[in-house]
Design a protein around this motif. Structure first.
Motif, PDB file in Angstrom:
ATOM      1  N   LEU A  79      -8.392  -7.213   8.628  1.00  0.00           N
ATOM      2  CA  LEU A  79      -7.294  -6.993   7.817  1.00  0.00           C
ATOM      3  C   LEU A  79      -6.086  -8.011   7.859  1.00  0.00           C
ATOM      4  CD1 LEU A  79      -6.426  -3.201   9.051  1.00  0.00           C
ATOM      5  CD2 LEU A  79      -7.725  -4.119   6.718  1.00  0.00           C
ATOM      6  N   LEU A 139       0.801  15.310   2.620  1.00  0.00           N
ATOM      7  CA  LEU A 139      -0.245  16.538   2.584  1.00  0.00           C
ATOM      8  C   LEU A 139      -0.456  16.930   4.112  1.00  0.00           C
ATOM      9  CD1 LEU A 139      -2.420  14.710  -0.301  1.00  0.00           C
ATOM     10  CD2 LEU A 139      -0.658  16.526  -0.682  1.00  0.00           C
ATOM     11  N   TYR A 193     -11.056   6.526   5.191  1.00  0.00           N
ATOM     12  CA  TYR A 193     -10.892   6.071   6.308  1.00  0.00           C
ATOM     13  C   TYR A 193      -9.415   6.341   6.590  1.00  0.00           C
ATOM     14  CZ  TYR A 193     -15.278   3.612   6.011  1.00  0.00           C
ATOM     15  OH  TYR A 193     -16.508   3.080   5.877  1.00  0.00           O
ATOM     16  N   LEU A 235     -17.849   4.711   0.225  1.00  0.00           N
ATOM     17  CA  LEU A 235     -17.420   3.652  -0.422  1.00  0.00           C
ATOM     18  C   LEU A 235     -18.739   3.221  -1.386  1.00  0.00           C
ATOM     19  CD1 LEU A 235     -15.777   1.573   2.259  1.00  0.00           C
ATOM     20  CD2 LEU A 235     -14.684   2.629   0.367  1.00  0.00           C
ATOM     21  N   SER A 255      -4.250  15.612  -3.143  1.00  0.00           N
ATOM     22  CA  SER A 255      -5.385  14.955  -2.646  1.00  0.00           C
ATOM     23  C   SER A 255      -6.728  15.716  -3.485  1.00  0.00           C
ATOM     24  CB  SER A 255      -5.710  15.239  -1.318  1.00  0.00           C
ATOM     25  OG  SER A 255      -7.061  14.783  -0.695  1.00  0.00           O
ATOM     26  N   ILE A 256      -7.690  14.901  -4.029  1.00  0.00           N
ATOM     27  CA  ILE A 256      -9.030  15.420  -4.648  1.00  0.00           C
ATOM     28  C   ILE A 256      -9.924  16.043  -3.680  1.00  0.00           C
ATOM     29  CG2 ILE A 256      -8.558  14.102  -6.770  1.00  0.00           C
ATOM     30  CD1 ILE A 256     -11.215  12.413  -5.570  1.00  0.00           C
ATOM     31  N   TRP A 294       0.916  -1.256   0.074  1.00  0.00           N
ATOM     32  CA  TRP A 294      -0.051  -0.108   0.078  1.00  0.00           C
ATOM     33  C   TRP A 294       0.896   1.225  -0.052  1.00  0.00           C
ATOM     34  CZ3 TRP A 294      -1.744   2.867   4.894  1.00  0.00           C
ATOM     35  CH2 TRP A 294      -2.471   3.838   4.433  1.00  0.00           C
ATOM     36  N   MET A 354      -9.047  -2.338   1.827  1.00  0.00           N
ATOM     37  CA  MET A 354      -8.530  -2.254   3.149  1.00  0.00           C
ATOM     38  C   MET A 354      -9.718  -1.281   3.653  1.00  0.00           C
ATOM     39  SD  MET A 354      -4.375  -1.410   3.580  1.00  0.00           S
ATOM     40  CE  MET A 354      -4.110  -1.318   5.330  1.00  0.00           C
ATOM     41  N   MET A 355     -10.074  -0.415   3.172  1.00  0.00           N
ATOM     42  CA  MET A 355     -11.469   0.706   3.522  1.00  0.00           C
ATOM     43  C   MET A 355     -12.701  -0.245   3.697  1.00  0.00           C
ATOM     44  SD  MET A 355     -10.293   3.960   1.949  1.00  0.00           S
ATOM     45  CE  MET A 355     -12.025   4.534   1.719  1.00  0.00           C
ATOM     46  N   ASP A 387      -6.157  16.074   4.009  1.00  0.00           N
ATOM     47  CA  ASP A 387      -6.582  14.966   2.877  1.00  0.00           C
ATOM     48  C   ASP A 387      -7.667  14.150   3.409  1.00  0.00           C
ATOM     49  OD1 ASP A 387      -6.367  12.964   0.856  1.00  0.00           O
ATOM     50  OD2 ASP A 387      -5.323  11.646   1.974  1.00  0.00           O
ATOM     51  N   HIS A 440       0.723  13.637  -6.767  1.00  0.00           N
ATOM     52  CA  HIS A 440       0.583  13.140  -5.354  1.00  0.00           C
ATOM     53  C   HIS A 440      -0.396  13.974  -4.508  1.00  0.00           C
ATOM     54  CE1 HIS A 440       3.198   9.858  -6.739  1.00  0.00           C
ATOM     55  NE2 HIS A 440       3.893  10.565  -7.173  1.00  0.00           N
ATOM     56  N   LEU A 458     -13.252   9.151  -5.693  1.00  0.00           N
ATOM     57  CA  LEU A 458     -12.612   8.216  -5.029  1.00  0.00           C
ATOM     58  C   LEU A 458     -12.267   6.850  -5.559  1.00  0.00           C
ATOM     59  CD1 LEU A 458     -11.452   8.471  -1.985  1.00  0.00           C
ATOM     60  CD2 LEU A 458     -12.974   6.800  -1.554  1.00  0.00           C
ATOM     61  N   VAL A 512      -5.668  -1.521  -3.444  1.00  0.00           N
ATOM     62  CA  VAL A 512      -4.979  -1.944  -2.072  1.00  0.00           C
ATOM     63  C   VAL A 512      -5.598  -1.018  -0.909  1.00  0.00           C
ATOM     64  CG1 VAL A 512      -3.267  -2.354  -0.770  1.00  0.00           C
ATOM     65  CG2 VAL A 512      -2.966  -2.626  -2.973  1.00  0.00           C
ATOM     66  N   GLU A 513      -5.752   0.240  -1.065  1.00  0.00           N
ATOM     67  CA  GLU A 513      -6.264   0.913   0.179  1.00  0.00           C
ATOM     68  C   GLU A 513      -7.905   0.797   0.024  1.00  0.00           C
ATOM     69  OE1 GLU A 513      -4.864   5.115  -0.134  1.00  0.00           O
ATOM     70  OE2 GLU A 513      -5.871   5.592   1.596  1.00  0.00           O
ATOM     71  N   LYS A 564      -8.117   6.302  -5.838  1.00  0.00           N
ATOM     72  CA  LYS A 564      -7.550   5.664  -4.645  1.00  0.00           C
ATOM     73  C   LYS A 564      -7.093   4.145  -5.368  1.00  0.00           C
ATOM     74  CE  LYS A 564      -8.104   7.624  -0.733  1.00  0.00           C
ATOM     75  NZ  LYS A 564      -7.113   8.004   0.167  1.00  0.00           N
ATOM     76  N   GLU A 565      -5.797   3.637  -4.928  1.00  0.00           N
ATOM     77  CA  GLU A 565      -5.309   2.477  -5.286  1.00  0.00           C
ATOM     78  C   GLU A 565      -6.378   1.275  -4.731  1.00  0.00           C
ATOM     79  OE1 GLU A 565      -1.499   1.110  -4.447  1.00  0.00           O
ATOM     80  OE2 GLU A 565      -1.055   3.180  -3.589  1.00  0.00           O
TER      81      GLU A 565
END
Lengths: 469, 469
Positions: free
Chosen positions: A457, A184, A191, B469, B423-424, A178, B449-450, A187, B421, B438, B445-446, B442-443
């Protein structure tokens, strides 16, 4: 099975960096204080994040538990394996690059295995300050600081490690990377995984890199030692100095008379600044981005007011770096004097600052009633509400016998902390050592939320098992 | 079924506080900007945390989704229901008590529904500062500020809402009460659930109470307006002022020439301090816990250095509160002037501060190439890396037609933010409005996790569905 796993690890990291001989592994298996030695299947020493991810994937395939390890300076058995011998230690020590320093954004991006002192030095080379500072800074790693949300001596002004971090790179329990290396200040996109990983002690993933905040270097820091009649006066002094100095207040350390007595006994060569004995002392530090003159003026004004308001019996202001060093030396020699006196029972606790006099009074009384021979050595970061409330036998002898009371004494102290809504671990974390205390003092609602997150997780439960939960 | 559910709600909160007539519900269903009106089964108005918990339990039993709502001033459709009509709005407005203020620990414990301005006033009554401040402060609630991790004008010195919070009380998606109302500066006992709930926009639980930090009231704040040749000079000025002023720097707002032109057009009565037009302007604010004299001296020293180093073309320092107000007025009238000019396309973005000149140059150029009629109105909290990068048609007419380009313009801006890099969503959150963005930026992976955390804490998916989400 094990051989197949180890062969995969060697393919990933190179044979020289997969240690499975006991004498090679030994330095990785015993905790910092030398109280516990665990066992491991192997010690893995990857060189970069990609290797960490591949090694975690191998562990997932073979269901091998992973104990992430930084500088191994933790005090709660969080970074050493248990004695089952089924886990690998994954040492981050070779991930030791400063990746980038942005002097305009005031951030440094580092590998997790960089030594804290190296981060401080990298900042100083750009005339910037990385404020995290603690006794183990020459050995501990920034990844370990993050995983334990380390505190230290600069929390009053700059916050804990959590407040110093803007972004993380993490290898997940599935072996994915990740990239959350954001630099920043603002942001709000979902989460806060960063703060969830910080302080998770390696149980939710492996921190492999981080973006940390930097600050302007103060031009001067001036120190004073103030003598007080009571812990309650220390609160009056704190309020007064906060109002006068604002963010210039960078240190506020409380010490009881017993602490300085102990230093005087074991380090008679250290000069004690006051002729008379006082109930409590506060070491004050004021820093300035302007000048030494400004810092001195601020500090003298604050102390003058404290004298006027009667919350201060006596005070000395250091007028040189050497004098300032001398005052800090008194504070820093308290743990050394304790060690010289023999073993003692330590507590790293925090409280709402306003409840500290009440805590000290009631806990001192409860201990005196239960253990007439007990003496309390109480000092700490009062400005953070963080006390080192340590207990030793009065006589100075019989330390080993006295230690047999550890559980009963812990119970008295922790029950009082809990009753005043404090924390039983202010800056050291939980690890394996305080796991049972956590289960005792945390509400079931909170424990259940923590367990749900852990299971979500890390469903295989391979990340640092037996720590925290 | 619905009737049985509503009857249970009436038993819990009282019939007067369960609204199911459309005209009673109407004020709770339309978002702040009036862009969207949702539907609801009912609006629930509990009076305390216990009632919130019981209402959530009723929702769990009947599988009724819950939309928590504070002051409803959010800008991303986070606190209004969708148009399905299946959810209840749970308004926290009646949880409006200041529970306790501890002037020594410097904390205030509040119900989630307390208006932000009321928290500020409670602090001021004790000569303390609660620094969170934003345009909606007369209407927004502290619970909403926490759920969105609100930013505002004091982030540079005091941080976002997250940094101002020590503890939370939360009703979980199961209807249990988690008492995490800790008032501690240091606490390392397990996962950081507090920061996970902050900024979760009501999707992981309902914040019902909080412990917030208070600070000494500065004695003086002095303002200056500085004229600069380029955005890069603004970075030079920022570095210089941070080094000179340290924590005394409390404001650093960038405005382009176009912004002040717009203010001059629509508010000609406001005095513009410079005769000549400059490419950029910075509004600087320096505060002091010592005296007005000290703040003035600091600010004048910093500006003198900036002139010497050639990063500043001209400057005016406000020598009275009225002059200071006048300078801030220019900044605060930018959004009003924009509104007077017609609709525009807004972006609330953040970047590493060092990348801001590059971002402005490349994004301005990309927009000019794609939309020759586009004009950029760029201003914001440069010290936080947070820009309001808004786009309108040059002509001043045809705003509605121009808005048809919104998606294409958003894409250009957000792609550039992502490439650097950034933030939107720097301070507004995601809500329902930016959910697709979003998912784009967002990747995986992230996001995974969320999603895992959401499923673990809210397995029924009843907490504010369709948000984030």
């Amino acid at each position: 099975m094990t051989e197949a796993f180890l062969a995969q690890c060697r393919d990933i990291a190179g044979a020289a960096f997969v240690l499975d001989r006991l004498d090679d592994m030994a330095p990785y298996l015993t905790d910092w204080r030398g109280r516990f030695t665990g066992r491991a299947l192997a010690v893995l020493r990857p060189q970069d994040t990609a290797q960490v991810a591949l090694l975690v994937q191998a562990c997932v395939r073979h269901r091998v538990p992973i104990v992430p390890q930084g500088g191994k300076t933790g005090l709660v058995l969080g970074s050493v394996p248990d004695d089952s011998g089924t886990a690998v230690v994954l040492s981050l020590g070779r991930l030791n690059r400063i990746r980038a320093l942005d002097s305009i954004n005031r951030t440094v991006t580092v590998d997790a295995g960089v030594i804290l002192q190296t981060v401080q030095e990298a900042a100083a080379a750009h005339d910037l300050l990385f404020p995290l500072s603690l006794a183990a800074e020459g050995s501990c790693t920034i990844g370990g600081n993050l995983s334990t949300n380390a505190g230290g001596t600069a929390v009053l002004r700059y916050g804990n490690t959590r407040e110093l971090c803007l972004g993380l790179e993490v290898v997940t329990p599935q072996g994915e990377i990740w990239d959350g290396l954001r630099a920043l200040r603002k942001d709000n996109t979902g989460y806060d995984l960063r703060d969830l990983l910080i302080g998770a002690e390696g149980t939710l993933g492996i921190i492999t890199g981080a973006v940390m905040k930097l600050f302007p270097q103060p031009r001067a820091a001036i120190t004073a030692l103030v003598a007080l009649g009571s812990a309650r006066d220390a609160l009056g002094l704190l309020t007064l100095v906060q109002d006068t100095c604002g963010a210039a207040l960078t240190g506020f350390e409380l010490m009881s008379a017993v602490c300085l007595d102990l230093v005087a006994t074991h380090f008679p060569q250290l000069q004690q600044p006051f002729g008379a004995r006082h109930a409590h002392y506060v070491l004050l530090e004021v820093s300035s981005n302007e000048s030494e003159q400004h810092a001195v003026a601020l500090l003298e004004r604050a102390i003058g007011q404290a004298v006027d308001e009667g919350v201060c019996d006596d005070a000395v202001v250091a007028t040189s770096l050497a004098q300032s060093r001398g005052l800090w030396n008194l504070r820093e020699h308290i743990p050394l004097a304790q060690a010289a006196a023999g073993k003692n029972i330590k507590h790293d606790i925090s409280l709402p600052i306003s409840r500290i006099p009440e805590f000290i009074a009631t806990t001192d009384a409860a201990l005196a009633a239960a253990f007439p021979d007990a003496e309390v050595i109480c000092f700490g970061h009062l400005g953070d509400g963080n006390l080192h409330y340590n207990v030793a036998p009065k006589s100075g002898a019989g330390h080993d016998a006295f230690l047999a009371n550890q559980l009963a004494i812990n119970r008295i102290v922790n029950d009082n902390v809990d009753a005043l809504h404090g924390s039983i671990s202010a800056e050291h974390g939980i690890g394996a050592l305080k796991r049972e205390d956590l289960a005792r003092y945390k509400e079931p609602v909170e424990l259940n939320m923590m367990r749900a997150i852990k299971a979500a997780l890390d469903p295989l439960g391979i990340m640092n098992p037996g720590k925290i939960l």
